[in-house]
Design an enzyme around this catalytic site. Structure first.
Site, short mmCIF file in Angstrom:
data_model
loop_
_atom_site.label_atom_id
_atom_site.label_comp_id
_atom_site.label_asym_id
_atom_site.label_seq_id
_atom_site.Cartn_x
_atom_site.Cartn_y
_atom_site.Cartn_z
N HIS A 1 40.15 45.97 47.66
CA HIS A 1 39.99 45.63 46.24
C HIS A 1 38.75 46.30 45.64
O HIS A 1 38.45 46.10 44.46
CB HIS A 1 39.89 44.11 46.12
CG HIS A 1 40.22 43.57 44.77
ND1 HIS A 1 39.38 42.74 44.06
CD2 HIS A 1 41.32 43.74 43.98
CE1 HIS A 1 39.93 42.41 42.91
NE2 HIS A 1 41.11 42.99 42.83
N LYS B 1 36.17 48.88 43.91
CA LYS B 1 36.34 49.77 42.76
C LYS B 1 35.04 50.54 42.54
O LYS B 1 34.00 49.93 42.27
CB LYS B 1 36.71 48.97 41.51
CG LYS B 1 37.98 48.12 41.67
CD LYS B 1 38.12 47.14 40.52
CE LYS B 1 39.39 46.34 40.65
NZ LYS B 1 39.35 45.37 41.76
N ASP C 1 28.13 62.80 42.38
CA ASP C 1 27.00 63.47 43.03
C ASP C 1 26.10 62.53 43.80
O ASP C 1 24.93 62.86 44.07
CB ASP C 1 26.18 64.25 42.01
CG ASP C 1 26.85 65.55 41.57
OD1 ASP C 1 27.84 65.94 42.21
OD2 ASP C 1 26.38 66.16 40.60
N HIS D 1 39.40 39.54 33.05
CA HIS D 1 39.44 40.23 34.33
C HIS D 1 38.05 40.50 34.89
O HIS D 1 37.90 41.03 35.98
CB HIS D 1 40.22 41.55 34.19
CG HIS D 1 40.71 42.10 35.50
ND1 HIS D 1 40.07 43.12 36.17
CD2 HIS D 1 41.77 41.76 36.26
CE1 HIS D 1 40.73 43.40 37.28
NE2 HIS D 1 41.77 42.58 37.37
N LYS E 1 34.32 39.88 36.55
CA LYS E 1 33.82 39.04 37.63
C LYS E 1 32.29 39.16 37.66
O LYS E 1 31.74 40.24 37.89
CB LYS E 1 34.36 39.50 38.99
CG LYS E 1 35.89 39.62 39.06
CD LYS E 1 36.35 41.03 38.82
CE LYS E 1 37.77 41.33 39.24
NZ LYS E 1 38.82 40.47 38.80
N ASP F 1 19.99 31.31 37.52
CA ASP F 1 18.65 31.04 37.00
C ASP F 1 18.19 32.09 35.99
O ASP F 1 16.99 32.39 35.90
CB ASP F 1 17.64 30.92 38.14
CG ASP F 1 17.86 29.66 38.97
OD1 ASP F 1 18.43 28.70 38.43
OD2 ASP F 1 17.48 29.64 40.15
#
Length: 525
Positions: free
Chosen positions: A179, A181, A186, A422, A424, A429
């Site tokens: 999963h 991504k 470079d 979508h 996450k 704090d």
């Protein structure tokens, strides 16, 4: 594996059936040993590396990384293009899903253009949807300078009954998916977060537009992300897609010309023109946009998470880091997760935080906004207990704008599309930020590999919190409540407060959750 479901007696029969069509579904072996390759070893010597060095404030310590949030879809697309066009040595691309629609095609075109000017391109895609996405991976692999690998591949290269049988026969392996991504130029600049490559992630023409979040990284943390890419790329789980052979190979020039023609057609569309208007990377380098410089580290699951036979109780390293950060929270916790299934353990953890005086706020999808209704069933069973114990829950409406923190105005391209969360992210704090690919659910914990970055920065934390507040303080969300009459969905606009007493979703969606939800094991949601 914790709470795993196995079908050993049936699997033998199904594997025999699948073998007649695809070969029994064990991890396929490469026909010849693969030569390992690695990220560019001298990133500071590249033009991109030198440009980043000029951006660094004199007061910023050498170990700090540059960070820039990408909450709007068009900007997130343009940032990937900006990095790709500045790459001179390497371009490493790792995704769970890539689609052959307008934005996916344009981004793959950037890979071809980079390879054409001498950049080494490595493309690593999870194999769950690779064959059914319309991508011609063999065509990409035929371009000199591009190497394509699929992660945890199926034996068959096409969708159909054989693949379904293979999945059932070898579910223990094939249910584990990469999963992660990452888009890395470079070994200097990278983009990680929640987005895959396709229209619904970049505010493009689609029935659904995802409200998502990425972060562009510059400097030291990018090297950590690159090392993670290398480990996945060089693992036994990543197998190459070969370039076409024989007669098909003779058609490659024609097919590449056709692909280039499609790119030009897309660029001339309304969406293509809109994409050209954004250039956040140039604005960052010109000092027109603010870069946050802070201590940041990659948090990534090891490839060994896929070795079920070697480590049947492997736990997510990313989850472990998240849990440690949550337990250390003293004042406030903000959590954004589209697929929020806390389970008994996560529920107790959040309740414990509230009991210690921590203000806990969570944003997830409503049933009408989620693209996976069965996941909502896993969340709904914990919802009353969380609310009763003081956790503040917000559920995104399908009518919300598709960009995190965007104004209420929507472009013509996104009007008529359903919004779905979508992104996450966690903020602890108002200082510690974790952004990446991980959801707060059992699938991310036990089955998927995930990639995130952990940042110590009050400034970046403030940016995420402000975006969260812009979303949750308007009529874009339902605020959940619970009283003697049960659950309540509260929404406020400029004129009035609306309160609903039943799940705001279609009859069919409510029936899916009520009747099918209890049949779906939480681990597979």
């Amino acid at each position: 594996m914790k709470n795993s479901v196995t079908f050993r007696p049936v699997a033998l029969l199904l594997c025999a059936m699948a073998a007649a069509m695809t070969g029994c579904s064990t991890l396929p072996e490469p026909k010849e040993p693969l030569t390992p390759s690695y990220s560019f070893a001298s990133p500071d010597a590249t033009p991109l590396g030198k440009q980043v060095a000029t951006m660094r404030p004199r007061t910023a310590a050498a170990g700090l990384s540059g960070l820039f949030l990408l909450g709007q879809g068009v900007e997130a697309f343009a940032a990937r293009v900006g990095l790709a066009q500045r790459a001179t040595r390497t371009l490493d691309v790792q995704y769970y899903a890539v689609f052959a629609d307008e934005s996916g095609t344009l981004l793959l075109g950037e890979l071809i253009e980079a390879a054409t000017r001498g950049v080494r391109v490595r493309l690593l895609i999870d194999d769950l949807d690779a064959s059914g996405s319309g991508l011609d991976l063999a065509l990409l692999a035929a371009v000199p300078g591009i190497e394509v690998r699929v992660f945890n591949p199926f034996a068959g290269r096409s969708f159909g009954p054989a693949r379904l049988l293979e999945f059932i026969a070898d579910g223990e392996r094939l249910n584990r998916r990469m999963h992660n991504k990452a888009w890395i130029a470079d070994n200097v600049g990278a983009i990680i977060g929640g987005r895959n490559l396709g229209n619904k992630y970049f505010s493009g023409p689609s029935e659904t537009n995802f409200a998502d979040l990425d972060v562009l990284t510059l400097g030291p943390v990018t090297r950590e992300i690159s090392r993670s890419f290398d480990r996945y790329w060089n693992s036994e789980w990543a197998l190459p897609i070969k370039a076409p052979e024989g007669a098909r190979k003779d058609t490659v020039p024609t097919r590449l010309t056709e692909f280039a023609g499609r790119i030009e057609q897309i660029k001339a569309t309304e969406y293509g023109i809109l994409l050209k208007k954004s250039d956040p990377v140039s604005e960052l380098f010109a000092g027109k946009r603010a870069t946050v410089w802070a201590t940041a580290h990659a948090v990534v699951d090891p490839v060994s998470k896929f070795d079920a036979d070697k480590s049947p109780e492997v736990e997510s390293y990313v989850l472990t880091e998240v849990a440690e950060q949550l337990r250390a929270t003293r004042q406030s916790l903000l959590a954004v997760s589209p697929y929020f299934v806390p389970g008994a353990g996560g529920t107790d953890l959040l309740k414990g935080l509230v009991e210690r005086g921590v203000k806990v706020r969570v944003l997830t999808n409503s049933l009408s906004a989620t693209d996976v209704p069965l996941v909502h069933a896993g969340y709904a069973k914990y919802r009353p207990e969380l609310i009763k114990h003081g956790v503040t829950l917000y559920e995104l409406k399908p009518t919300a704008p598709p960009d995190i923190g965007a104004s209420r105005r929507q472009t013509a391209l996104s009007s008529g599309s359903q919004a779905s969360l979508h992104a996450k992210a966690f903020v602890m704090d108002q200082r510690t930020v974790l952004i990446g690919s991980m959801n707060f659910d059992p699938r991310s914990t036990w089955y998927n590999s995930e990639l995130s970055i952990l940042v110590d920065s009050p400034e970046l934390a403030t940016q995420v919190v402000q975006a969260f507040d812009r979303v949750t303080s308007t009529d874009r969300v339902w605020k959940m409540a619970y009283d003697e009459n049960g659950l309540a969905w509260q929404s406020a606009d400029a004129t009035e407060v609306t309160v609903l007493r039943s799940e705001p979703a279609t009859f069919w969606r409510r029936m899916q959750v009520e009747f099918l939800g209890p049949l779906a094991p939480e681990d597979f949601m």
